[in-house]
Design an enzyme around this catalytic site. Structure first.
Site, mmCIF file in Angstrom:
data_model
loop_
_atom_site.group_PDB
_atom_site.id
_atom_site.type_symbol
_atom_site.label_atom_id
_atom_site.label_comp_id
_atom_site.label_asym_id
_atom_site.label_seq_id
_atom_site.Cartn_x
_atom_site.Cartn_y
_atom_site.Cartn_z
ATOM 1 N N GLU A 169 86.784 54.479 37.972
ATOM 2 C CA GLU A 169 87.724 54.141 38.701
ATOM 3 C C GLU A 169 88.243 55.502 39.589
ATOM 4 O OE1 GLU A 169 90.622 51.600 36.622
ATOM 5 O OE2 GLU A 169 88.963 50.122 36.221
HETATM 6 C C1 HEC Z 1 88.702 51.324 41.176
HETATM 7 C C2 HEC Z 1 89.407 50.170 41.142
HETATM 8 C C3 HEC Z 1 90.626 50.193 40.389
HETATM 9 C C4 HEC Z 1 91.688 51.262 40.686
HETATM 10 C C5 HEC Z 1 91.726 52.383 41.541
HETATM 11 C C6 HEC Z 1 92.876 50.855 39.738
HETATM 12 N N1 HEC Z 1 92.481 50.034 38.930
HETATM 13 FE FE1 HEC Z 1 93.426 48.689 38.047
HETATM 14 N N2 HEC Z 1 91.954 47.704 37.378
HETATM 15 C C7 HEC Z 1 90.686 47.536 37.981
HETATM 16 C C8 HEC Z 1 89.837 46.834 37.109
HETATM 17 C C9 HEC Z 1 88.273 46.752 37.248
HETATM 18 C C10 HEC Z 1 90.547 46.413 35.951
HETATM 19 C C11 HEC Z 1 90.046 45.607 34.760
HETATM 20 C C12 HEC Z 1 89.448 46.513 33.484
HETATM 21 C C13 HEC Z 1 89.402 46.046 32.287
HETATM 22 O O1 HEC Z 1 89.775 44.680 32.021
HETATM 23 O O2 HEC Z 1 88.618 46.438 31.399
HETATM 24 C C14 HEC Z 1 92.010 46.816 36.096
HETATM 25 C C15 HEC Z 1 92.922 46.554 35.544
HETATM 26 C C16 HEC Z 1 94.518 46.667 35.457
HETATM 27 C C17 HEC Z 1 95.406 46.268 35.033
HETATM 28 C C18 HEC Z 1 95.411 45.031 33.864
HETATM 29 C C19 HEC Z 1 95.785 43.811 34.271
HETATM 30 C C20 HEC Z 1 95.339 42.526 33.279
HETATM 31 O O3 HEC Z 1 95.668 41.481 33.733
HETATM 32 O O4 HEC Z 1 94.837 43.054 32.422
HETATM 33 C C21 HEC Z 1 96.742 46.844 35.466
HETATM 34 C C22 HEC Z 1 98.107 46.586 34.953
HETATM 35 C C23 HEC Z 1 96.158 47.792 36.499
HETATM 36 N N3 HEC Z 1 94.966 47.626 36.612
HETATM 37 C C24 HEC Z 1 97.051 48.847 36.962
HETATM 38 C C25 HEC Z 1 96.297 49.946 37.879
HETATM 39 C C26 HEC Z 1 97.272 50.905 38.265
HETATM 40 C C27 HEC Z 1 98.569 51.010 37.908
HETATM 41 C C28 HEC Z 1 96.484 51.825 39.106
HETATM 42 C C29 HEC Z 1 96.653 53.217 39.359
HETATM 43 C C30 HEC Z 1 97.066 54.222 38.575
HETATM 44 C C31 HEC Z 1 95.047 51.105 38.890
HETATM 45 N N4 HEC Z 1 95.193 49.893 38.341
HETATM 46 C C32 HEC Z 1 93.889 51.589 39.577
HETATM 47 C C33 HEC Z 1 90.517 48.267 38.893
HETATM 48 C C34 HEC Z 1 91.148 49.341 39.383
#
Ligand code: HEC
Ligand code: HEC
Length: 314
Positions: free
Chosen positions: A121
């Site tokens: 990420e």
């Molecule tokens: C490169 C893409 C990417 C970036 C940048 C990213 N995310 Fe995500 N995010 C994901 C992915 C893929 C998942 C699911 C991963 C898993 O379930 O293992 C996720 C899951 C989540 C979830 C969980 C939601 C759920 O319903 O379970 C949250 C909350 C979240 N991200 C917040 C953030 C925040 C805050 C940031 C910045 C600090 C961020 N993400 C940056 C790709 C990204």
């Protein structure tokens, strides 16, 4: 006689507890937050300063202007490497009982640092992020105004989580219906809601998020051929293989593709997969369309706070 009495008592207890668990509840129209922390969290959520090469913000993968997620099965991170899971929406994530598909963290606060340091990420290190933030006069001042200890991992996680709490989408047609506006749904949608209950979808997708409050195996009646092992990676218990957090169906019309691996491109395909793997019986086309009509009523209103937020470079 006595045995029958006991049995009916037992049934009453079990049946009513299932009914209770299977309640669908409208999203509250407001949520209590600390406005100052929210403002700082909002700024950080859209700021690529958090990523290794300063190109990705949280918004890059969780586009708040559209669906709080993205539109591809798997997203590439800053290194160009692809993640293993479909991006879930951050809208209403505050109401999920755990975060991530395998539920490996408890809440938004515990979740917030992981994307920053996740190699597929934002690929940053915690040390670098904290140093970069401290070097910024703006961020130093903003954190110091809120916290005695200024910029720390916990404070960063707290403000990001505080902002994410505001990402709730109330007033969907379905919520209006639940609140007593019987005209908010048309006949097809009401029929879809009835089928959602009688076909058993509601046994897994329920509560305020219509999902997001329990785990279940993906592929109960047939092997769903999932490459990810889900909860098993955390518990190492055989029965946890292919067990995932049941996803929320809030705003599901906007969050294609579907499933943890994005295998379903449309809602029709997603519901088909559910009938095959989770319910174990086919559904006729008409009923499937009614259920999709119902799922389309779960789109809520985007919060005011995101109106001026943009993805970098767009
Ligand atoms: C490169 C893409 C990417 C970036 C940048 C990213 N995310 Fe995500 N995010 C994901 C992915 C893929 C998942 C699911 C991963 C898993 O379930 O293992 C996720 C899951 C989540 C979830 C969980 C939601 C759920 O319903 O379970 C949250 C909350 C979240 N991200 C917040 C953030 C925040 C805050 C940031 C910045 C600090 C961020 N993400 C940056 C790709 C990204
Ligand atoms: C036994 C539990 C169970 C039942 C019953 C069930 N689901 Fe699911 N549902 C799940 C799980 C678990 C997933 C996540 C699967 C995965 O990707 O690993 C899911 C995923 C979904 C998705 C994809 C959501 C997304 O964001 O990717 C939709 C849509 C859906 N279900 C709708 C339904 C409908 C409609 C029914 C009834 C026809 C139904 N489900 C019945 C457990 C269930």
């Amino acid at each position: 006689m006595q045995k029958n009495y006991f049995l009916s008592l037992l049934c009453f207890a079990l049946c009513s507890s299932t009914l209770f668990a299977a309640n669908l509840v409208p999203i509250p129209t407001q949520i209590k937050v600390d406005e100052k922390k929210v403002a700082l969290g909002k700024k950080l959520f859209a700021d690529p300063i958090l990523s290794k090469d300063k190109t990705f913000s949280c918004m890059t993968c969780h586009n708040l202007q559209t669906n709080g997620a993205d539109t591809v099965a798997f997203t590439k991170g800053v290194t160009g490497e692809q993640g293993l899971f479909n991006v879930p929406t951050v809208y209403n994530a505050v109401y999920n009982f755990r975060q991530f598909w395998d539920g490996h963290v408890k809440n938004l606060q515990e979740q917030a640092i992981e994307p920053i340091t996740n190699p597929v990420e934002m690929a940053n290190s915690l040390g670098t992020v904290l140093e970069d933030l401290k070097r910024s006069k703006t961020y130093s001042a903003l954190f110091e105004a809120l916290y005695e200890d200024g910029i720390t991992k916990d404070n960063l996680a707290e403000v990001l989580a505080e902002f994410e709490k505001t990402l709730i989408t109330p007033n969907s047609s379905f919520d209006k219906y639940l609140r007593g506006d019987m005209k908010a749904l048309n006949e097809h949608e009401i029929e879809g809601y009835r089928l959602f209950k009688t076909m058993g979808c509601i046994s897994c997708h329920n509560g305020v998020n219509i999902g997001g409050n329990l785990y279940n195996k993906f592929g109960i009646y047939q092997n769903a051929k999932s490459e990810e092992l889900g909860r098993y990676n955390i518990t190492h218990r055989e029965e946890d293989k292919y067990v995932f957090k049941v996803p929320s169906l809030r705003n599901v019309a906007l969050t294609a593709p579907y499933m943890h691996d994005g295998r379903a491109k449309t809602l029709e395909a997603a519901v088909n997969i559910m009938t095959q793997y989770q319910l174990g019986h086919p559904m006729d086309k008409e009923d499937l369309h009614r259920i999709v009509d119902f799922l389309n009523t779960l789109t809520g209103e985007l919060p005011e706070i995101v109106k001026d937020m943009r993805v970098e470079g767009q």
